[in-house]
Design a protein around this motif. Structure first.
Motif, PDB file in Angstrom:
ATOM      1  N   GLN A   1       0.827  -1.210   0.000  1.00 16.38           N
ATOM      2  CA  GLN A   1       0.000   0.000   0.000  1.00 16.38           C
ATOM      3  C   GLN A   1       0.865   1.264   0.000  1.00 16.38           C
ATOM      4  N   PRO A   2       1.220   1.804  -1.165  1.00 15.78           N
ATOM      5  CA  PRO A   2       1.911   3.098  -1.220  1.00 15.78           C
ATOM      6  C   PRO A   2       0.907   4.254  -1.148  1.00 15.78           C
ATOM      7  N   TYR A   3       1.375   5.427  -0.657  1.00 15.44           N
ATOM      8  CA  TYR A   3       0.492   6.585  -0.552  1.00 15.44           C
ATOM      9  C   TYR A   3       1.323   7.859  -0.595  1.00 15.44           C
ATOM     10  N   TYR A   4       0.661   8.964  -0.941  1.00 14.24           N
ATOM     11  CA  TYR A   4       1.305  10.270  -0.986  1.00 14.24           C
ATOM     12  C   TYR A   4       0.276  11.308  -0.551  1.00 14.24           C
ATOM     13  N   THR A   5       0.685  12.238   0.338  1.00 12.55           N
ATOM     14  CA  THR A   5      -0.209  13.281   0.835  1.00 12.55           C
ATOM     15  C   THR A   5       0.480  14.634   0.746  1.00 12.55           C
ATOM     16  N   TYR A   6      -0.209  15.604   0.151  1.00  9.79           N
ATOM     17  CA  TYR A   6       0.239  16.997   0.138  1.00  9.79           C
ATOM     18  C   TYR A   6      -0.779  17.799   0.934  1.00  9.79           C
ATOM     19  N   THR A   7      -0.318  18.489   1.979  1.00  8.84           N
ATOM     20  CA  THR A   7      -1.220  19.197   2.884  1.00  8.84           C
ATOM     21  C   THR A   7      -0.996  20.702   2.779  1.00  8.84           C
ATOM     22  N   HIS A   8      -2.043  21.413   2.375  1.00  6.77           N
ATOM     23  CA  HIS A   8      -2.035  22.871   2.421  1.00  6.77           C
ATOM     24  C   HIS A   8      -2.333  23.319   3.848  1.00  6.77           C
ATOM     25  N   ASP A   9      -1.601  24.309   4.325  1.00  5.91           N
ATOM     26  CA  ASP A   9      -1.834  24.905   5.650  1.00  5.91           C
ATOM     27  C   ASP A   9      -1.742  23.881   6.777  1.00  5.91           C
ATOM     28  N   TYR A  10      -0.788  22.960   6.641  1.00  5.73           N
ATOM     29  CA  TYR A  10      -0.492  22.010   7.714  1.00  5.73           C
ATOM     30  C   TYR A  10      -0.150  22.794   8.981  1.00  5.73           C
ATOM     31  N   ILE A  11      -0.762  22.452  10.095  1.00  7.85           N
ATOM     32  CA  ILE A  11      -0.535  23.184  11.340  1.00  7.85           C
ATOM     33  C   ILE A  11       0.748  22.680  11.982  1.00  7.85           C
ATOM     34  N   ASN A  12       1.795  23.480  11.864  1.00  8.29           N
ATOM     35  CA  ASN A  12       3.089  23.152  12.437  1.00  8.29           C
ATOM     36  C   ASN A  12       3.490  24.289  13.375  1.00  8.29           C
ATOM     37  N   VAL A  13       4.772  24.518  13.590  1.00 10.32           N
ATOM     38  CA  VAL A  13       5.210  25.522  14.566  1.00 10.32           C
ATOM     39  C   VAL A  13       6.377  26.337  14.024  1.00 10.32           C
ATOM     40  N   ILE A  14       6.582  27.497  14.647  1.00 12.93           N
ATOM     41  CA  ILE A  14       7.803  28.286  14.489  1.00 12.93           C
ATOM     42  C   ILE A  14       8.319  28.621  15.883  1.00 12.93           C
ATOM     43  N   ARG A  15       9.618  28.851  15.983  1.00 17.56           N
ATOM     44  CA  ARG A  15      10.215  29.234  17.257  1.00 17.56           C
ATOM     45  C   ARG A  15       9.983  30.725  17.517  1.00 17.56           C
ATOM     46  N   ILE A  16       9.542  31.039  18.731  1.00 21.52           N
ATOM     47  CA  ILE A  16       9.360  32.448  19.114  1.00 21.52           C
ATOM     48  C   ILE A  16      10.157  32.776  20.369  1.00 21.52           C
ATOM     49  N   GLY A  17      10.898  31.818  20.904  1.00 21.55           N
ATOM     50  CA  GLY A  17      11.698  32.077  22.092  1.00 21.55           C
ATOM     51  C   GLY A  17      12.398  30.824  22.560  1.00 21.55           C
ATOM     52  N   ALA A  18      13.249  30.999  23.559  1.00 21.49           N
ATOM     53  CA  ALA A  18      14.007  29.885  24.129  1.00 21.49           C
ATOM     54  C   ALA A  18      13.645  29.725  25.596  1.00 21.49           C
ATOM     55  N   LEU A  19      13.730  28.495  26.091  1.00 23.49           N
ATOM     56  CA  LEU A  19      13.500  28.186  27.495  1.00 23.49           C
ATOM     57  C   LEU A  19      14.840  27.941  28.184  1.00 23.49           C
ATOM     58  N   SER A  20      14.840  28.028  29.494  1.00 20.68           N
ATOM     59  CA  SER A  20      16.093  27.953  30.242  1.00 20.68           C
ATOM     60  C   SER A  20      16.747  26.585  30.160  1.00 20.68           C
ATOM     61  N   ASN A  21      15.982  25.534  29.867  1.00 19.43           N
ATOM     62  CA  ASN A  21      16.550  24.186  29.808  1.00 19.43           C
ATOM     63  C   ASN A  21      17.038  23.810  28.412  1.00 19.43           C
ATOM     64  N   GLY A  22      17.134  24.784  27.526  1.00 16.13           N
ATOM     65  CA  GLY A  22      17.612  24.515  26.178  1.00 16.13           C
ATOM     66  C   GLY A  22      16.520  24.161  25.195  1.00 16.13           C
ATOM     67  N   LEU A  23      15.292  24.019  25.652  1.00 17.15           N
ATOM     68  CA  LEU A  23      14.169  23.748  24.767  1.00 17.15           C
ATOM     69  C   LEU A  23      13.580  25.064  24.261  1.00 17.15           C
ATOM     70  N   SER A  24      12.461  24.993  23.546  1.00 16.49           N
ATOM     71  CA  SER A  24      11.991  26.163  22.803  1.00 16.49           C
ATOM     72  C   SER A  24      10.557  26.524  23.155  1.00 16.49           C
ATOM     73  N   LYS A  25      10.257  27.803  22.957  1.00 13.68           N
ATOM     74  CA  LYS A  25       8.879  28.281  22.987  1.00 13.68           C
ATOM     75  C   LYS A  25       8.416  28.397  21.546  1.00 13.68           C
ATOM     76  N   LEU A  26       7.296  27.758  21.224  1.00 17.12           N
ATOM     77  CA  LEU A  26       6.850  27.602  19.842  1.00 17.12           C
ATOM     78  C   LEU A  26       5.438  28.142  19.678  1.00 17.12           C
ATOM     79  N   GLN A  27       5.128  28.589  18.475  1.00 18.87           N
ATOM     80  CA  GLN A  27       3.768  29.027  18.166  1.00 18.87           C
ATOM     81  C   GLN A  27       3.255  28.263  16.952  1.00 18.87           C
ATOM     82  N   PHE A  28       1.977  27.893  17.000  1.00 20.15           N
ATOM     83  CA  PHE A  28       1.353  27.175  15.891  1.00 20.15           C
ATOM     84  C   PHE A  28       1.199  28.114  14.695  1.00 20.15           C
ATOM     85  N   VAL A  29       1.563  27.617  13.507  1.00 16.83           N
ATOM     86  CA  VAL A  29       1.423  28.364  12.257  1.00 16.83           C
ATOM     87  C   VAL A  29       1.032  27.388  11.153  1.00 16.83           C
ATOM     88  N   ASN A  30       0.553  27.941  10.047  1.00 13.85           N
ATOM     89  CA  ASN A  30       0.228  27.142   8.862  1.00 13.85           C
ATOM     90  C   ASN A  30       1.411  27.097   7.904  1.00 13.85           C
TER      91      ASN A  30
END
Length: 731
Positions: A547-576
């Protein structure tokens, strides 16, 4: 907690005792049961309808008293799962994986599409997570022992199988009421107990049915508990993995001719559940629900109607592994939701070659999410933090579906669906409007309250499927689907931008902080998929499915970085963003021998591979399982069954670098199991991870429970060797 645990254990023992008593008084009525499903008119069944290219036919059977309790998973009968997590029922389904949460709360993934991208129905109810960390997903509300059938449909799904999803559909159904074949009273049911050595897990479940030929009443109940589990290798304890869960339900069924009405009311209580990859744990979750369904056959076709209501009261804080909680320690977070809805489906045969399907559904989800102040805390006080205030997400959907059998070997399915998703929420508030430690949240709350928050998404789905059988041994199914999904309440309305408040939002188990986005658009996924099935049409000795498949998603809800956290991880915001994913699933079996002297031996195998990419950031899509497979040998001899299986998982090297997704090494796990059935008793024994291999879960996120204790961020480790035992008695 110890008193609470003791009281719940006594309740579980009382349940088992009641079921055992029913067993002793009902043996004489074993032959009086019959299936409750009304007969479908021949005209509606005479048409060979196309299946979704990723689905297997669901041939649910009602267990008769005295038979072995089994579950139909994608058309194949399986013994009841030894895991308390209902999501584990799908582990051998094409394209299915899951990422870890609590002991009964893993989140599903279909073809790399996770969680809310998958429409999940539990006995017809579509249940959203009532938690900013998704600690109570839909399948956590039903015990595996109460399940009659489970169907996973990845990628291309019929419009009748739900909208507002891009990844596929999971359907879990309770057992239908059973009735006596005569006016005599029938009393039947089963009792089950299980034990798991790793973590000291234990469970008990059972059901009792009293019925005559038109009225049926059934009670089902279950209990499940475990302490923290240990990894393979050195056997290190994985903190925050304990849980305690109870489920109770009563089903009333009424049957007359070709009409069936069933009403189920129930309650679930989870006094506590640890989450190893979250900063928080679940310290209470209580759900009360009522669910009614009607199915009737008429001269013109079949009508199915459902209606449901559910209330969930959910509390998060920190269990002992994370430091515990009192009036001055921890961080209380409360959620209260109301879910209600209906669905109506009509199936109308149009002659011998065509079937028309029409349907309407409505789902209401009302949500309040507030965090009470912590006494003496300058950061978490002095006021209540209102995360989502009187939020709601209402979805109204309609569909039309046309199935046609043009030739004996060629059939099609065309469907169109519209979903109107309406969302809004009230004004919010931080812990403090003036404190310096809450300044980021105070500014974000003012911007959020000043904005227009009402949103309406108008989504359309289209499905076109064809099935061709050029040879008796070969079936080719393929098609195209345009599927859409509106953002969730948390994706749009999680407004807090402070380091602490944002890290309390996130169902990914990665330790990052997440911020919502009022401007999110609906996802639109375009999928093409083909399934090739070769099989032995005469003796059914072998089958191969690719079963092969292919999907193209417009406006996939992913993230961008908007800041850093003290433990080395990130503050992220949902974007399309736009994204693409593709992969191949395969499975097969080969009958090795079948004789009276040696029983029947069968070799089974499956292999799944998916790859996804964000076309803006060029990172890998999040929570996608690396190439993985399962090879197993099954033997059946009389009342004995045995199995040897090897799970193979490739190293995870393609990751989402924006979220600091960890890379994990590959691994191989050996499992053994077998069962013996004697009269009304079935004993099942198994060993997981026989070699006690130490491995990290590719979709497990970060072990935040251990991080709090050690200060070291590392991937969540999997379960070490476990000896499992289950005993079931049916009557």
């Amino acid at each position: 907690m110890s008193r609470l645990f003791t009281r719940h254990v006594l309740r579980a023992r009382l349940l088992a005792g009641c079921c055992a008593l029913a067993c002793t008084v009902s043996l004489s009525s074993l032959a009086d049961a019959q299936s409750s499903l009304p007969a479908t008119p021949v005209s509606a069944q005479s048409l060979a309808l196309p299946l979704s290219p990723t689905a297997s036919a669901d041939t649910t059977e009602q267990n008769t008293p005295g038979s072995t309790e089994q579950i139909t998973v994608n058309g194949t009968r399986h013994p009841v799962s030894t895991s308390p997590d209902t999501a584990s029922l799908f582990r051998q389904s094409l394209g299915y994986s899951a990422y870890s949460g609590g002991g009964v709360s893993s989140l599903p993934v279909l073809n790399g599409m996770a969680d809310e991208r998958v429409a999940t129905f539990v006995d017809g109810m579509r249940i959203p997570s009532a938690c900013p960390n998704h600690m109570n997903p839909a399948m956590s509300y039903i015990d595996p022992d109460a399940v009659s059938s489970a169907v996973a449909i990845a990628g291309i799904t019929s419009v009748s199988q739900g909208g507002d999803s891009t990844g596929g559909t999971l359907e879990v159904n309770r057992k239908d009421p059973i009735f006596s074949s005569t006016a005599r009273l029938l009393v039947t049911g089963h009792v089950r107990g299980d034990y798991r050595s790793n973590g000291g897990g234990s469970g008990a479940s059972g059901s009792v049915t009293a019925a005559n030929d038109w009225l049926s009443l059934r009670y089902t109940g279950s209990y499940s508990h475990a302490s923290d589990y240990h990894t393979g290798g050195k056997g290190q304890r994985v903190l925050s993995t304990s849980y305690l869960s109870f489920n109770h339900a009563v089903t009333l069924g009424v049957k007359k001719d070709n009409h069936l009405l069933a009403i189920t009311a129930g309650q679930q209580d989870i006094p506590y559940e640890g989450f190893p990859n979250q900063y928080m744990d679940m310290t209470n979750n209580r759900s009360t629900f009522v669910n009614g369904k009607y199915k009737g056959d008429f001269n013109w076709g079949t009508l199915e109607a459902r209606g449901f209501w559910q209330r969930v009261s959910h509390v998060m804080n920190m269990l002992a592994d994370k430091g515990g909680h009192t009036a001055t320690i921890g961080m209380p977070m409360n959620t209260d939701t109301r879910t209600a809805g209906y669905s109506i489906k009509a199936t109308i045969p149009l002659g011998h070659k065509h079937v028309l399907g029409l349907g309407s559904s409505f789902d209401h989800n009302g949500l309040n999410d507030w965090w009470p102040p912590l006494q003496g805390s300058m950061m978490m006080g002095p006021d209540t933090f209102h995360n989502i205030n009187q939020g709601h997400r209402d979805r109204l959907g309609h569909y039309i579906e046309w199935k046609a059998q043009w030739l004996p070997r060629f059939a099609t399915e065309l469907g169109l669906r519209n979903d109107l998703v309406m969302m809004n929420t009230g004004p919010v508030a931080p812990y403090s409007w003036t404190g310096m430690m809450n300044m980021a949240d105070a500014m974000a709350a003012r911007r959020f309250n000043a904005a227009s928050r009402g949103r309406t998404d108008t989504n359309f789905d289209v499905t076109a499927i064809g099935r061709w059988t050029p040879l008796d041994s070969l079936t080719i199914e393929g098609g195209y689907a345009r599927k859409s999904r509106a953002p969730s309440l948390y994706e749009r309305y999680a407004w807090g931008e402070g380091a602490m408040s944002s890290t309390m939002i996130g169902w990914f188990g990665d330790g990052n902080g997440y911020v919502g986005n009022l401007n999110l658009k609906s996802e639109i996924a375009n999928t093409i998929s083909t399934t090739l099935t070769w099989h032995d049409p005469v003796h059914h000795n072998w089958e191969l499915k690719i079963q092969p498949y292919y999907t193209y998603t417009h406006d996939y809800i992913n993230v961008i970085r908007i800041g850093a956290l003290s433990n080395g991880l990130s503050k992220l915001q949902f974007v399309n963003h736009n994204s693409r994913s593709y992969g191949i699933n395969s499975s097969g079996f080969l009958k090795l021998w079948d004789s009276p002297a040696f029983g029947m031996g069968e070799l089974k195998a499956s292999l799944n591979w998916v790859r996804g990419q964000d076309l803006v950031t060029h990172s890998g899509l999040y929570h996608q399982m690396p190439a993985n497979g399962l090879i197993s040998l099954h033997e059946t001899y009389g009342n004995w069954t045995g199995r040897v299986e090897v799970t193979l998982v490739k190293a995870k090297t393609t990751v989402d670098w924006l979220r600091n997704e960890p890379r994990t090494p590959g691994y191989a796990l050996l499992g053994l199991g077998g069962s013996y059935r004697w009269r009304m008793l079935t004993l099942d024994a198994s060993i997981e991870n026989v070699m006690n291999q130490r491995y990290d879960l590719p979709l497990g996120g970060l072990s935040l429970g251990d991080y709090r204790a050690t200060g070291v961020l590392s991937p969540l480790a999997g379960l070490g060797r476990s000896f499992n035992l289950s005993l079931t008695a049916t009557f």
